[in-house]
Motif scaffolding. Sequence first.
Motif, mmCIF file in Angstrom:
data_model
loop_
_atom_site.group_PDB
_atom_site.id
_atom_site.type_symbol
_atom_site.label_atom_id
_atom_site.label_comp_id
_atom_site.label_asym_id
_atom_site.label_seq_id
_atom_site.Cartn_x
_atom_site.Cartn_y
_atom_site.Cartn_z
ATOM 1 N N ASP A 1 0.795 -1.225 0.000
ATOM 2 C CA ASP A 1 0.000 0.000 0.000
ATOM 3 C C ASP A 1 0.832 1.281 0.000
ATOM 4 O O ASP A 1 0.464 2.268 -0.629
ATOM 5 C CB ASP A 1 -0.911 0.026 1.228
ATOM 6 C CG ASP A 1 -1.960 -1.057 1.200
ATOM 7 O OD1 ASP A 1 -2.761 -1.069 0.250
ATOM 8 O OD2 ASP A 1 -1.968 -1.895 2.118
ATOM 9 N N ASN B 1 2.945 -5.824 7.878
ATOM 10 C CA ASN B 1 1.557 -5.425 8.069
ATOM 11 C C ASN B 1 1.453 -4.516 9.283
ATOM 12 O O ASN B 1 1.959 -4.836 10.369
ATOM 13 C CB ASN B 1 0.670 -6.653 8.299
ATOM 14 C CG ASN B 1 0.374 -7.409 7.017
ATOM 15 O OD1 ASN B 1 0.646 -6.907 5.917
ATOM 16 N ND2 ASN B 1 -0.160 -8.619 7.144
ATOM 17 N N GLY C 1 -3.958 0.763 10.594
ATOM 18 C CA GLY C 1 -3.995 2.189 10.332
ATOM 19 C C GLY C 1 -3.589 2.983 11.566
ATOM 20 O O GLY C 1 -2.903 4.008 11.468
ATOM 21 N N LEU D 1 -4.694 8.073 2.466
ATOM 22 C CA LEU D 1 -4.047 7.262 1.439
ATOM 23 C C LEU D 1 -4.915 7.289 0.193
ATOM 24 O O LEU D 1 -6.080 6.867 0.234
ATOM 25 C CB LEU D 1 -3.846 5.821 1.922
ATOM 26 C CG LEU D 1 -3.120 4.891 0.940
ATOM 27 C CD1 LEU D 1 -1.693 5.384 0.679
ATOM 28 C CD2 LEU D 1 -3.078 3.461 1.471
ATOM 29 N N ILE E 1 -7.100 7.292 6.473
ATOM 30 C CA ILE E 1 -6.568 6.029 6.971
ATOM 31 C C ILE E 1 -7.532 5.457 8.004
ATOM 32 O O ILE E 1 -7.971 6.162 8.928
ATOM 33 C CB ILE E 1 -5.179 6.234 7.615
ATOM 34 C CG1 ILE E 1 -4.120 6.507 6.541
ATOM 35 C CG2 ILE E 1 -4.780 5.051 8.476
ATOM 36 C CD1 ILE E 1 -3.636 5.287 5.806
ATOM 37 N N THR F 1 -5.880 -3.013 7.977
ATOM 38 C CA THR F 1 -4.492 -3.463 7.879
ATOM 39 C C THR F 1 -3.890 -2.970 6.570
ATOM 40 O O THR F 1 -4.516 -3.101 5.500
ATOM 41 C CB THR F 1 -4.394 -4.997 7.939
ATOM 42 O OG1 THR F 1 -4.884 -5.440 9.214
ATOM 43 C CG2 THR F 1 -2.950 -5.457 7.771
ATOM 44 N N TYR F 2 -2.697 -2.429 6.653
ATOM 45 C CA TYR F 2 -2.010 -1.900 5.484
ATOM 46 C C TYR F 2 -0.659 -2.611 5.329
ATOM 47 O O TYR F 2 0.016 -2.911 6.329
ATOM 48 C CB TYR F 2 -1.784 -0.387 5.633
ATOM 49 C CG TYR F 2 -3.073 0.404 5.678
ATOM 50 C CD1 TYR F 2 -3.625 0.940 4.525
ATOM 51 C CD2 TYR F 2 -3.753 0.593 6.884
ATOM 52 C CE1 TYR F 2 -4.817 1.665 4.557
ATOM 53 C CE2 TYR F 2 -4.939 1.303 6.943
ATOM 54 C CZ TYR F 2 -5.475 1.838 5.783
ATOM 55 O OH TYR F 2 -6.651 2.543 5.824
ATOM 56 N N ARG F 3 -0.289 -2.839 4.078
ATOM 57 C CA ARG F 3 0.997 -3.472 3.775
ATOM 58 C C ARG F 3 1.997 -2.344 3.514
ATOM 59 O O ARG F 3 1.850 -1.562 2.564
ATOM 60 C CB ARG F 3 0.866 -4.346 2.532
ATOM 61 C CG ARG F 3 1.983 -5.353 2.340
ATOM 62 C CD ARG F 3 1.904 -6.486 3.305
ATOM 63 N NE ARG F 3 2.817 -7.586 2.953
ATOM 64 C CZ ARG F 3 3.503 -8.275 3.845
ATOM 65 N NH1 ARG F 3 3.403 -7.959 5.132
ATOM 66 N NH2 ARG F 3 4.264 -9.275 3.459
#
Length: 599
Positions: A431, A476, A479, A528, A533, A538-540
């Motif tokens: 991301d 991972n 946010g 983003l 956010i 969950t963001y990579r």
Amino acid sequence: MLPTPRHRRTHRILAAAAGLATVGALAAAMPASAGQDRSNPHHHPGSGRYQDVQLLSFNDLHGNLEPPAGSSGRVTELQADGTTKSIDAGGVEYLATHLRQARQGNKYSITAAAGDMVGASPLISGLFHDEPTIDALNKLDLDVTSVGNHEFDEGAKELGRLQNGGCHPTDGCYDKKAKFRGADFPYLAANVTDEKTGKPILKPYWVWKKNGVKVGFIGVTLEGTPNIVSADGVKGLKFGDEVETINKYAKVLQRQGVKSIVALIHEGGAPASTAYNYDCDSPGAGDGISGPIVDIAKNVTPAVDALVTGHTHQAYACTIPDPSGKPRMVTSASSFGRLYTDTTLTYDRWTGDIARTAVKSANHVVTRDVAKAADMTSLISKWKTLSAPIASRPIGYIAGEIGNAGNESPLGDMIADAQLAYAKSVDPEADLAVMNPGGIRAGLTYAASGSEGDGVVTYGEAYTVQPFANTVNLVNLTGAQVITALQQQVSGANEAAPKILQISKGLTYTLDLTKTGAARVVADSVKLNGAAIDPAATYRVAMNSFLAGGGDGFAELGKGGDVLVGGDDLAAFESYLTANSSATAPYPVPTADRITVVR
């Protein structure tokens, strides 16, 4: 303790001419010289009571043997009318000449440094594990230096090899005609101890002696070194408090009859002006300097007569009161060999101590209008020849100079985008990417540095930008963790000296500098691709391995899950630049508009 170095001092080369413009500092009248007193135990036939000892010093060379390019190779000079001008500076060919000229006529001269002589170095030195820089420092007749945090980039064993010599354990000997002999000067690491034995890994102090004159040096690095060096680099080591360590060894030196003491401290501050010749002791100069070195200086025992500092890459020659309230000189000579400091220590032969009221100090520019030192030219030529096949390879094109300055820099955006592009190539779910500003060591200059042509980026230039050999990792994070990490830029360990992460395209937020602490990152402004956010999502996230280990005070980034260890960060940068630029379509200069700053 690692073995101590063999001391092979060579005869100093002395040239004509004097130094350059000076910056004012404490310069009260020197005590009147007393007549020769043959009953005094410090008396030497033919000498007076007071002996001026010249202390030449510099810091944070970082293997910059060739003149640094762009803004990294310039200093700002304050003019008499209040304006400033920029002066090209640096390069060991010129540094050697300036130091040799400065020593002319000074029979009592010491050259010392305050750490980070190696590490984060340009390719000509870094490619060879900084052996070229150690060779250059030997030729400069460096007498002593403290360790800095970057001396631990490759761990204590490699630091020991730089001190004592020998071929690299995996790469072998680079010079087939001569085995690497190590440093002629001692590295001092008083506050760096082995966790198991509790003993310093290198000498904690060293004493310079000549004709009855004795000056002791204690060397320390910043206690927070483990926070800014990879975990492997400091494994098994403990870093002690700077003040406690210096005070401890000052007593040791005093018991040995050494009363003139200088502390070499790889920690520093920030002056109120960026001009190297700013007089921070003049009336109306304000607070002079701020930052960690102020508290250190105010608490180091009065037995220490002067502090040579570094780490912050700033220029100053100021006085800060010691615990007894007495002014004491504190200096720093910027970085990359652009300046050197010339300090006069007036030694009292009767007492064996420094007459503190007579200490004066000034920073001088390492200008490039002097003759190059022939031995340094030969040294650079040797290592350039060995590195040329790798260094000169073109990897991309840029439309203009891509700088590395400000809270958000054009080059920072470019590197973050490169890491995100790489991350997406190994995991399409990636991301965003973040990059620590300290990992970007120079800007990309447009003007040709060799025969490659304007706008051409070579591998050697890219190596200078990112020399740490980190990997690009993916983790991972929720946010909420992303927001917390952004807030850690300006709070906790980073509140006094913020470290603003460089961010990839699509990530935006507001940095409100009118607020304090974590509140300076406005939580609901973090977006983003235009969407807020989600704290629960969950963001990579891509980042280098240093940040993924929680480095630079970003503990939250070290808590990421589902870790994927990727490839070399410089390779990722090279691939991105190659894929996104050509001679006819060079990479445009980024606009650096992802962070909205409120002042």
